[in-house]
Structures are given as structure tokens and as C-alpha cells.
Design an enzyme around this catalytic site. Structure first.
Site, PDB file in Angstrom:
ATOM      1  N   GLY A  81       0.831  -1.197   0.000  1.00 32.06           N
ATOM      2  CA  GLY A  81       0.000   0.000   0.000  1.00 32.06           C
ATOM      3  C   GLY A  81       0.862   1.242   0.000  1.00 32.06           C
ATOM      4  O   GLY A  81       1.849   1.319   0.738  1.00 32.06           O
ATOM      5  N   CYS A 132      -7.664  16.096  14.037  1.00 38.05           N
ATOM      6  CA  CYS A 132      -8.196  16.281  12.687  1.00 38.05           C
ATOM      7  C   CYS A 132      -8.331  17.764  12.364  1.00 38.05           C
ATOM      8  O   CYS A 132      -8.750  18.556  13.211  1.00 38.05           O
ATOM      9  CB  CYS A 132      -9.557  15.600  12.560  1.00 38.05           C
ATOM     10  SG  CYS A 132     -10.269  15.703  10.897  1.00 38.05           S
ATOM     11  N   GLY A 143      -4.942  11.292  10.690  1.00 38.23           N
ATOM     12  CA  GLY A 143      -3.569  11.417  10.216  1.00 38.23           C
ATOM     13  C   GLY A 143      -2.519  11.248  11.288  1.00 38.23           C
ATOM     14  O   GLY A 143      -1.504  10.574  11.089  1.00 38.23           O
ATOM     15  N   GLY A 191      -0.266   4.741   0.309  1.00 35.51           N
ATOM     16  CA  GLY A 191      -1.058   5.924   0.625  1.00 35.51           C
ATOM     17  C   GLY A 191      -0.388   6.767   1.684  1.00 35.51           C
ATOM     18  O   GLY A 191       0.849   6.777   1.805  1.00 35.51           O
ATOM     19  N   CYS A 242     -15.500   7.048   8.948  1.00 36.11           N
ATOM     20  CA  CYS A 242     -14.755   8.253   8.590  1.00 36.11           C
ATOM     21  C   CYS A 242     -15.758   9.373   8.288  1.00 36.11           C
ATOM     22  O   CYS A 242     -16.143   9.578   7.135  1.00 36.11           O
ATOM     23  CB  CYS A 242     -13.866   7.953   7.378  1.00 36.11           C
ATOM     24  SG  CYS A 242     -12.682   9.246   6.997  1.00 36.11           S
TER      25      CYS A 242
END
Length: 423
Positions: free
Chosen positions: A8, A353, A320, A10, A159
Site C-alpha cells: 500500500g 483532525c 492522520g 497511501g 470516517c
């Protein structure tokens, strides 16, 4: 020599590769495997979906940047993980052996759980850059003949931040086009209340987000279970806090963006003993698989229990900062083992966030993610919008430069007035 494979590429996989390369001697090989040959900055997709970004601004080819750092890259889909044999089986049947596997695939999008949902049917998505481009094309057609819009999150979604972001960005873009008066907007969410965010609320998130919805004439339905979608119509069952049906809604729309629930990607979910029933990797406090000691995982692909039981299913988000700390813990643990030590490092499951709201924004900090918390903080202001733009630019710069410097730890926490977060 050890071979570490990152599955992955990302916002978890690329930093993992760079940090591994920086932490390990050149006698060890680092390889990244990804189904696409490009990186996409997913947090910018709400902007792309209304034309505030171009695809080229938030994507770039992976290979040249990884190879510049001495990291191998394989642009192929993984069909099977042979965990017992320590190898990946790729789409062309080739086997890629590993000593350590780091899974950072992100999720599979479970549109199929709601009949009629998804970009191939009747609702849009911003979960990938391709989906955001499809959403933009639909939006460009929509503004020619505007009408009702439905935005939100499906049952089982985890999410929620991007759904709120898109609702406010959509609202702001329509205002700029002088079309907002033609578009009734309804926010439909499986959350038990506005501002729950899959976190049981953060600070004053409920009243602040409700106030923003009222100030922008956005209606809402919470405890909402979308049961099916037809062309131009969404069927929603609204329940109360005990789960009893309150009302059945038939919502007309000319545009809809609904975030889906997530599952684990097929190749990961199929590995016996690796995942929970939803296909998410079960890890210990060191981000290591509970069954396979040479497999680690970080990000949306890991199993985190819901913060609390809700009348309609909701999941817990992986933000994140959480992903960044998970990745760093994995790198330090692999490095320690290669030097003859033991895994001892832990990721932080603190939630931070930055959510854009068009020309303003909202920031929240939940430390730890599951209440009761040491820090429970929520703020709104134009500075958050500017911070989100700065985060986008810096993260893309970091990925192209091959920097292993943590973005949140070095920059975002200081911006929020927080030097360090400890569990």
C-alpha cells in the site's frame, strides 16, 4: 539482509517506506507494492469534487520518488498473502518474498452493503481520486440543473470528517455560484447526533457543528440507516436512541455524496487468523499481527473497536496523527528486532483532525481517542482552513522529497499550540 515489503502506498505506506529506508542500513531492502502507479492525497478529494483542485495537483507518479531514495517499487495488485510462506502473490502470479510485511492498504469500500449506493450506481464518493473526479463530473452537470442534495455517511461508516467537509465545501461553492437558494441540502448520518464523529463527540463538536448547519440552512437526520438508493431517491430509516423506528424517509435528490462503510481489502481479509470478521487486521500494542509476528499494520486497515455502541452502527476513525504514530512505531520495532532487540514502541491512538469548511474550518483533538480523555478540544476558525491547505502542501512536498520527518509531530501540533501528545 532482510527484505521489508510495504503493501500500500497511501498516507501510511509512503511515509512507512521513507522512514524504513532512513532507519535501516542499506544492507536491508525496502520494497513498496501498490495497485496503482501513482500516489493520491486523499484528504484533498473534497476540494477536487467541486473543482477547487486539479487531479495533477494532488497526485504524482510513485516510482521516481521511491527509487531516488533506494526503495524498490512494484505497481501491481496483490491477489494473495501467503503468510505461512512469507510471500505475496501478485496479479500476474509472481511471488514476492518478504522477511517483514507492513500492511497499509487502507480499506475496501463497502458500497454493496446498501443497494444502489456508489459511483457506479446512484451516489457519489470522495474516497479516492477517481471517485472525486466522477463526483466532479456529476457536480458540473448538477449545477446546470440544480435541485435537492443529500450528503452524509452510510450505516457502519467510520470516517465522518470528510462527509462534514464536503457538506460545507459543497454549500460554499454553491454560494459562490449564486445557486445555493436552489439547493436544499440534507445531511444524513448514522451518527447518533451531529458532531459524534465516531468518537462520542469531541469537546463542543455537537453544538458547534449543529450551529454551523443551522447558519448554513443544512437540515439533518441522525441515527439514520440508509436502506437503499434509487435514481433520485434515498430510502432512510430513522431510529431513536433505543433503536426503535421513528420515521421512514424518502428523500429526493439530484446530487448525493454518501461515504460508505469500510471492510478490509480482499487479499488481507482472506488470510486465516489475521483479521476480524470485517477484514481488518488485528494488531497488538506494537502494531504487530496477533498471529503472524513478522506482519505489522497501520492506518485504516487495522481493527479498532467502536468508541461506544450506537443505535445505528458506526466505527472509529483513524486520523492522520494516529497513522503517523503507528507507522513510526512499526519502523522502530522492525529496526529494533533487526538489531537483536525486541519490539517495544507503541503508536498513539490519539485523534487529531483538521476539517475544512469552505472558507473556515474545525480542528479537534481527542486524547486518548476513547473517553474519558485527558484532552477534549474542539475549535473553529479561518485559521483551520489555512492550516489544512498548508498541511496539503507540506505533505505533498514531504512525499516528493522523500523526507522521513513526521508532519504532525514537527508542525501540526505546534500550530495547534501543542508541543507533544502522550497517551
Amino acid at each position: 539482509m532482510a527484505h521489508i515489503v510495504v503493501m500500500g502506498a497511501g498516507i501510511g505506506g509512503m511515509p512507512a517506506a521513507y522512514e524504513l529506508r532512513a532507519a535501516l542500513s542499506r544492507s536491508h531492502q525496502v520494497t513498496v507494492v501498490n495497485a496503482q502507479d501513482y500516489f493520491q492525497f486523499v484528504p484533498s478529494n473534497p476540494w477536487l469534487a467541486v473543482g477547487w483542485r486539479e487531479r495533477e495537483a494532488i497526485t504524482f507518479p510513485i516510482r521516481p520518488y521511491l527509487e531516488k531514495k533506494g526503495i524498490e517499487f512494484v505497481a501491481k495488485r496483490v491477489d494473495t498473502i501467503d503468510a505461512a510462506g512469507n510471500a505475496l502473490v501478485l496479479e500476474d502470479g509472481a511471488r514476492l518474498a518478504y522477511d517483514y510485511l507492513v500492511i497499509t492498504t487502507g480499506p475496501k469500500l463497502a458500497f454493496d452493503e446498501v443497494p444502489g449506493a456508489g459511483p457506479q450506481q446512484h451516489t457519489q464518493s470522495i474516497c479516492s481520486v477517481d471517485h472525486a473526479q466522477t463526483a466532479l463530473a456529476a457536480y458540473q452537470a448538477f449545477v446546470q440543473e440544480p435541485g435537492p442534495a443529500v450528503i452524509g455517511a452510510m450505516p457502519g461508516a467510520s470516517c465522518f470528517g470528510p462527509a462534514y467537509e464536503f457538506a460545507f465545501i459543497f454549500n460554499k461553492d454553491l454560494q459562490r455560484r449564486k445557486l445555493r437558494h436552489k439547493v436544499p441540502i440534507t445531511f444524513v448520518t448514522s451518527e447518533p447526533y451531529i458532531g459524534h464523529l465516531g468518537l462520542g463527540g469531541v469537546g463542543d463538536s455537537k453544538s458547534m457543528l449543529e450551529s454551523e448547519f443551522r447558519n448554513n440552512d443544512i437540515k439533518w437526520i441522525t441515527n439514520a440507516k440508509v436502506t437503499r438508493v434509487e435514481a433520485g431517491k434515498m430510502f432512510v430509516t430513522e431510529v431513536n436512541d433505543q433503536g426503535a423506528v421513528v420515521k421512514e424517509h424518502e428523500l429526493p435528490f439530484k446530487y448525493s455524496m454518501m461515504l460508505p462503510a469500510f471492510r478490509g481489502v480482499d487479499a488481507v481479509a482472506a488470510v486465516e487468523g489475521l483479521c476480524n470478521p470485517r477484514g481488518f487486521v488485528q494488531v497488538d500494542e506494537h502494531q504487530r499481527s496477533k498471529k503472524y509476528p513478522n506482519i505489522f499494520a497501520a492506518g485504516v486497515c487495522i481493527a479498532i473497536p467502536p468508541v461506544e455502541a450506537t443505535p445505528v452502527a458506526t466505527g472509529a476513525p483513524k486520523t492522520g496523527y494516529m497513522i503517523e504514530t503507528m507507522v513510526t512505531a512499526i519502523v522502530r520495532n522492525i529496526a529494533a528486532e533487526l538489531e537483536g532487540g525486541k519490539a517495544s514502541h507503541k503508536g498513539s491512538w490519539n485523534a487529531i483532525c483538521l476539517a475544512d469548511m469552505g472558507d473556515t474550518g474545525a480542528a479537534f483533538v481527542a486524547l486518548p481517542q476513547i473517553p474519558p480523555r485527558n484532552v477534549n478540544w474542539f475549535r473553529k476558525g479561518k485559521w483551520v482552513h489555512l492550516a489544512k491547505v498548508a498541511y496539503e502542501k507540506y505533505f505533498l512536498f514531504k512525499m516528493k522529497s522523500g523526507s522521513s520527518e513526521p508532519v504532525y509531530e514537527k508542525h501540526i501540533l505546534k500550530l495547534l499550540g501543542i508541543e507533544r501528545l502522550e497517551q
